[in-house]
Write an enzyme that holds these catalytic residues in place. Sequence first.
Site, PDB file in Angstrom:
ATOM      1  N   SER A 185       0.827  -1.047   0.153  1.00  0.00           N
ATOM      2  CA  SER A 185       0.084   0.129  -0.321  1.00  0.00           C
ATOM      3  C   SER A 185       0.811   1.306   0.025  1.00  0.00           C
ATOM      4  O   SER A 185       0.204   2.466  -0.388  1.00  0.00           O
ATOM      5  CB  SER A 185      -1.032  -0.080   1.132  1.00  0.00           C
ATOM      6  N   HIS A 213      -5.306  -4.082  -1.189  1.00  0.00           N
ATOM      7  CA  HIS A 213      -5.233  -3.119  -1.905  1.00  0.00           C
ATOM      8  C   HIS A 213      -5.235  -3.748  -3.280  1.00  0.00           C
ATOM      9  O   HIS A 213      -5.219  -2.970  -4.206  1.00  0.00           O
ATOM     10  CB  HIS A 213      -3.896  -2.244  -1.732  1.00  0.00           C
ATOM     11  N   LYS A 243     -12.331  -0.862   0.789  1.00  0.00           N
ATOM     12  CA  LYS A 243     -11.557   0.013  -0.037  1.00  0.00           C
ATOM     13  C   LYS A 243     -12.229   0.065  -1.354  1.00  0.00           C
ATOM     14  O   LYS A 243     -13.122   0.666  -1.599  1.00  0.00           O
ATOM     15  CB  LYS A 243     -10.225  -0.818  -0.154  1.00  0.00           C
TER      16      LYS A 243
END
Length: 396
Positions: A185, A213, A243
Site C-alpha cells: 500500500s 489493496h 476499499k
Amino acid sequence: MSKILNEFLSSNLQELKDNGLYNEINVVRGANGPVIDIDGKELINLSSNNYLGLATDETLKQAAKDTIDSHGVGAGAVRTINGTLDVHVELEETLAEFKGTEAAVAFQSGFNCNMAAIQAVMNKEDAILSDELNHASIIDGCRLSRAKIIRVNHSDMDDLRQKAKEATESGQYKKVMYITDGVFSMDGDVAKLPEIVEIAKEFDLITYVDDAHGSGVMGKGAGTVKHFGLEKEVDIQMGTLSKAIGVVGGYIAGTKELADYLKVAARPFLFSTSLTPGDTKAINEAVKMLMASTELHDQLWENGDYLKKGLKSLGFNIGNSETPITPCIIGDEKTTQAFSKRLMEEGVYAKSIVFPTVPRGTGRVRNMPTAAHTKEMLDEALEIYEKVGKELNVIS
C-alpha cells in the site's frame, strides 16, 4: 488523571510534534468522494481508498436502506450464536465465486481477518516467513500466533528461498507459512506470486496473501491472486470490503475446510458481533457489480496511469508503483508534512505518510486516484502539485 500517565502522554505527543511525526486528523463533512469538504473548503480528494467510487454508489445505498428496513440496523449477536443472517450466507457465497475459491468467511474488518486467520492456523510450534514491508495487521496477527517470525527481505526471492530452506530443514517447526501483501500500500508494487508459489511448493510452505489493496483493483477486480491465475495454488486469500468494494469489513477465502475451521477457531469470528445487515447487502451488490462489468476497474487504471504520467513528467519521485497507488516520495518528514499542508491550502487533499508507517527518511504523499475522478480534477491537481513542488524545492 494519573500523574505518570499524564507525563507519558505529554512527553510522547511533544516528541512526535517536534519530529514532524504527529498526525493531524481532518474531519470530512459529508461523503468521501472524489471531492470532499473539510472545514467548509472543497478539496480534490487523493487520499481515499475508495478506488472504484462505490462508497457513494446509489445502488449500494438503496440496497443498504432496503435491508435495514427488512433486517434492522444490527445483526444482534456473534455469528456462532444467532448473528449469522441470510445476507451473511449470501455474501460469503458471492465472495467465494468472486475469488474462485470453494468458500469464504466475512469478518468485521481487514485487520480482524489477519488477527483471526493467522493465529487460528499458526502457533508457537510453527514459523512464519513475513515480507519486511507487510501491513501492520499482518505483523500483529503474526505476533498473536506466537509462531517464530522470520523477516524476509522485500520481494527478494533468493532470500525467501534461503530462509524457507533453513526453516523447513531445521526440524524446529511443525508448519511454515509465507505471508505477503498482494499489493503493497505504501509503494504500489505487486508481490511476485508466481515465484512465491514455486518456492512454496518446493518447501511445502503455507501461502497467505493479504490482498487488501488488490481486491477490486488487480485481476480485473478479482484480485492479485486471480491476476496471476493462482486461485488453486494460494492457500489463504484475505481481502478488505472497505476499499475498492466501498463499504466495510474483510474476508478470508480458501477451501471449505479452511472456512469451516475459521468459524470454530478464529477469535474475532467467535467474539465480535457480525457485520451489520445493511452493510452486508451493500457489499454483496458491490461484488456482483464487479463480477458483471470491468468498467469501474478500467476507469480506475486509466485515471491512475494519467496521474502517474503527469507527476513523473513534472519531476516527482513516484517510486516503482505497478498499480494506481502513486506515492510522491519527499524524504524528510517535516518537508513531507509541509508539502501535504500546502497542497491542502491550494485545493488538493493528499495526506502525508511518515514514520512509523514508512521507514524514516522516506516520507511521502500517497495519491489514490479513483474511478470517480474526472480528467479535469486530475489536471487541476497536477497544476497544484507543480506549484507547491517548485515552491518547496521538491522539483525544479
